[in-house]
Design an enzyme around this catalytic site. Structure first.
Site, PDB file in Angstrom:
ATOM      1  N   ASP A 112       0.858  -1.168   0.000  1.00 38.27           N
ATOM      2  CA  ASP A 112       0.000   0.000   0.000  1.00 38.27           C
ATOM      3  C   ASP A 112       0.906   1.233   0.000  1.00 38.27           C
ATOM      4  O   ASP A 112       2.129   1.143   0.185  1.00 38.27           O
ATOM      5  CB  ASP A 112      -0.961  -0.011   1.213  1.00 38.27           C
ATOM      6  CG  ASP A 112      -2.158   0.879   0.962  1.00 38.27           C
ATOM      7  OD1 ASP A 112      -3.183   0.695   1.635  1.00 38.27           O
ATOM      8  OD2 ASP A 112      -2.076   1.750   0.071  1.00 38.27           O
TER       9      ASP A 112
HETATM   10  C1  GLC Z   1      -4.152   4.471  -0.278  1.00 39.63           C
HETATM   11  C2  GLC Z   1      -5.084   3.353   0.127  1.00 39.63           C
HETATM   12  C3  GLC Z   1      -5.202   2.280  -0.905  1.00 39.63           C
HETATM   13  C4  GLC Z   1      -5.067   2.903  -2.276  1.00 39.63           C
HETATM   14  C5  GLC Z   1      -3.647   3.379  -2.423  1.00 39.63           C
HETATM   15  C6  GLC Z   1      -3.393   4.082  -3.756  1.00 39.63           C
HETATM   16  O1  GLC Z   1      -3.413   4.914   0.819  1.00 39.63           O
HETATM   17  O2  GLC Z   1      -4.870   2.727   1.384  1.00 39.63           O
HETATM   18  O3  GLC Z   1      -6.448   1.631  -0.707  1.00 39.63           O
HETATM   19  O4  GLC Z   1      -5.378   1.960  -3.273  1.00 39.63           O
HETATM   20  O5  GLC Z   1      -3.265   4.242  -1.357  1.00 39.63           O
HETATM   21  O6  GLC Z   1      -4.145   5.245  -3.840  1.00 39.63           O
END
Ligand code: GLC
Length: 754
Positions: A293
């Site tokens: 993430d």
């Molecule tokens: C964010 C979220 C995740 C998302 C990623 C890209 O922090 O936790 O769900 O897909 O970053 O935006």
């Protein structure tokens, strides 16, 4: 420009690389694995690591701005083949520009993946996932995801960071809006439907994009509902509640998995070998790749698990996190770690194989620009078919919570309707918080929807919900004091026959980073509701919110309550058609509504405990000042029709396929749809089982006065559960069977399984 010897060599190398790729990779009679291994054998270590590196584009930030790195460095890495994927790049032109750099200027021309959070639509927005889950309509949910994929692919995106399948029981958590609620059985079915919609049946099609099931694992159990907080769950909850939707996603051939910010048993998910290697890639044989993430790599330093960014890279790579999103750990440190023997080249090769395989399956080597058709972009986004599907999904997601004396539906001839509430005139909040791909102010507001249907309305705001404009990453500033427009609203209500009040949450009060410690109507809305109630009791409360709310006062006083969530682009039209009876509501909530925040976490599939009570003295599991029961239970939702259940039969003559039959009569004069739910309770087992577990459902149309029979089956797949060492087991014993219109309104029977 005069070519220096080095440049000449470099140009030759690039040309050879590109020709080599095109010859080998266009061969259809060569297997993808062969192509992957052939390409891998040509790659330098830097190029391999480049595939494991994902950068944010330069248009949106969906997480904390990285502590390191900048656009110039990113472009340099792009040109050197040190980037495998980007996210948040907007529009076909920008996608093509980056893809051309990578395909034409790097030595091997390996195309990029373009990721984006296409959570519930891209340009045309559908209801937030927690709303569409209430439809229990897997075909409609799949279709919504398919349309989202069409629009996303039309603007150059080939990878969505969805579905989010985090089971959660705590409405304080802002991201409850992004999932399917509290039940793993329904969450598994819905996640699988979304993956089918996104990926389609042919990944080579330019309308298919790869899905990414997230967040692996346990993120929805953040303590106190506070986003990014500690997760500490028991083994049985992990195996029986948290993991099943991810397993169902892998069985649905999801191509990528995103890990999560939280720890599990004290180890950050991004470096959790048990989760990523033992379970996901081992037991479940997941063949796609794992992406971290946003920045979860460098966050292991704050967790107190990695000494520094280099150590974070070592831990994450060795634990099976294949691609790093925006922590710069791999691109900065993996080469040195391999040289030092701390990360084996085999780990790198395995990760890169997984990534390249997906790129081949997507057809990117055949045509890196298959998603870069400007004509398609113009034709497909906001297409009438997409709008129609969004309206259909929205109608199916609206939950009727209360309808005393059949105040609803309103007659089309109803005159003198007051509409009160800032959210009635809001064209952004209905789009939800994950709307960065769409355009501002594109929702049909409730006011517009009511005007479109020809309603005789007069509007008064009553009060602002927020004090200052806000954005995706800013804290919302709620109006807690300004009641200067109450008087005008009260005056209007006094002279109106009926009042539609649209109250709830601002679109950015739920979503990532948006936890609340309270679950009441924010700001001065409750005071406004009570002030209007004092002068006119004929109120229809329309809720617009991203989470279950504790609306106990409203439930006790307000005759009609509609849960309209955040329904996306067609919000106003869907709500208007429901209030005036063109749409007969059929949705049922998939997350319990608490009476008060003190009850949270509250959920239907709870254990019985050793003191379920009630007992004459206080020594049983209860509150002295509140019921144990939710305000509205899982599976609850009314209709303009009335459904009566009878004649429950359990036929266990075939122990491998137990047949459950029930009759449902529509005793009203209005045809409608009912979602019949099947629950079980294994009375005694080697690990205690919940008092109720959803194991089947059927959504059926029943005409006025008509009776229909519903047949559902229970097999070992439904009767079994995971033991504490992760084995799926089925045990003999007595099973209660419950079928009904909600988790609390059921007909019961039982059978004994040998
Ligand atoms: C964010 C979220 C995740 C998302 C990623 C890209 O922090 O936790 O769900 O897909 O970053 O935006």
């Amino acid at each position: 420009m005069k070519f220096q010897p080095y440049n000449r060599l470099r140009v030759l190398a690039v040309c050879f690389g590109i020709c080599f790729s095109q010859i080998i990779f266009s061969q259809t009679n060569i297997s993808i694995d062969t192509k992957v291994n052939t390409l891998l054998s040509k790659m330098t270590l830097e190029e391999k690591i480049g595939q494991m590196n994902q950068y944010n584009g330069f248009w949106e930030v969906t997480g904390p701005t990285p502590k390191e790195g900048n656009a110039k460095e990113k472009y340099d890495h792009l040109k050197k083949g040190m980037v495998g994927a980007v996210l948040n790049v907007k529009g076909v032109e920008n996608v093509r520009k980056l893809q051309e750099i990578v395909v034409n200027e790097t030595r091997l021309g390996i195309p990029l993946l373009f990721g984006f959070d296409v959570i519930h639509g891209h340009k045309t927005l559908f209801p937030i996932p927690l709303a569409s889950a209430c439809s229990w309509d897997l075909d409609a949910i799949e279709k919504s995801a398919h349309i989202a994929a069409i629009e996303a692919s039309a603007v150059g995106i080939n990878w969505t960071f969805a579905p989010m399948v985090d089971i959660t029981r705590d409405a304080r958590w802002g991201r409850v809006m992004e999932g399917a609620g509290e039940d793993p059985y329904l969450g598994s079915k819905i996640g699988a439907a979304q993956i089918r919609g996104f990926q389609g049946t042919d990944l080579a099609s330019n309308s298919s994009i790869i899905a990414c099931v997230k967040h692996f694992a346990g993120y929805g159990f953040a303590e106190s509902g506070r986003d990014y907080n500690t997760v500490d769950v028991g083994t049985s909850t992990l195996y029986n509640i948290i993991l099943p939707p991810f397993k169902a996603a892998v069985e649905s051939d999801v191509k990528t998995v995103m890990n999560s910010f939280n720890v599990l048993n004290g180890i950050p998910a991004t470096s959790n070998k048990f989760l990523q290697r033992d379970i996901l890639k081992g037991k479940w044989d997941f063949r796609g790749f794992v992406v971290s993430d946003w920045g979860s790599g460098y966050e292991m330093i704050d967790h107190g698990y990695a000494k520094d960014l280099k150590h974070a890279a070592e831990l994450a790579a060795n634990a099976g996190s294949d691609m790093d999103m925006e922590s710069y750990s791999y691109v900065r440190h993996l080469k040195q770690l391999v040289d030092e023997g701390k990360v084996d080249i085999k780990v790198i090769d395995e990760a890169v194989r997984r990534i390249l395989r997906i790129k081949f399956e997507l057809g990117l080597f055949d045509n890196p620009y298959k998603y870069c058709d400007a004509k398609r972009e113009k034709e497909l986004i906001y297409h009438a078919d997409n709008i129609a599907a969004s309206l259909d999904m929205a109608k199916k997601s609206i939950v009727l919570l209360k309808n005393e004396n059949n105040l609803l539906p309103l007659a089309k001839t109803q005159k003198n309707i007051a509409v009160i509430g800032a959210l009635a005139n809001d064209k952004n909040s209905p789009l939800g918080s994950w709307r960065i791909g769409s355009d501002d102010n594109t929702a049909i507001s409730v006011l517009e929807g009511l005007k479109n249907i020809g309603a005789n309305i007069t509007y008064a705001k009553g009060a602002d919900l927020i004090t200052t404009p806000t954005s995706f990453s800013e804290e919302v500033k709620i109006n807690e004091t300004d009641k200067s427009e109450f008087a005008a609203a009260i005056k209007l209500a006094k002279k109106s026959n009926v009042v539609i009040m649209v109250l709830g949450e601002h679109g950015f009060q739920s979503g990532e980073g948006r936890s609340r410690s309270k679950l009441d109507l924010p700001g001065v809305q409750q005071q406004l509701l009570e002030a209007i109630y004092k002068v006119n009791k004929n109120i229809i409360l329309v809720l617009m919110n991203g989470r279950p709310l504790a609306i106990t006062w409203a439930n006790e006083h307000i005759p009609a309550i509609v849960e309209a969530w955040q329904l996306g682009s067609q919000t106003g039209n869907a709500i208007a058609s429901t209030l005036f009876g063109d749409n007969n509501p059929s949705a049922k909530i998939t997350m319990s509504f608490p009476r008060s925040v003190g009850q949270v976490p509250i959920y239907y599939n709870h254990y019985n405990t050793g003191r379920p009570g009630p007992k004459s003295e206080v020594f049983w599991s209860h509150y002295g000042d509140e019921s144990n029961k939710p305000l509205y239970p899982f599976g609850y939702g009314l209709s303009y029709s009335k459904f009566e259940y009878s004649n429950l039969k359990i036929d266990d003559s075939n122990p491998k396929k137990i047949k459950i039959t029930v009759a449902i009569k529509n005793t009203s004069a209005v045809a409608g749809e009912e979602i019949a739910q099947l629950y079980i309770h294994q009375k005694t087992a080697s690990v205690v089982r919940p008092v109720k577990e959803l194991k089947g459902f059927s959504k059926i149309k029943i005409g006025a006065g008509e009776t229909k029979e519903v047949v559902l089956y229970l097999t070992d797949k439904e009767l079994g559960f995971y033991s504490n060492n992760g084995d799926f087991i089925v045990e003999a014993g007595t099973f209660d069977v419950m079928v009904g219109t909600s988790s609390e309104d059921v007909l019961s029977g039982s059978f004994y399984k040998n």
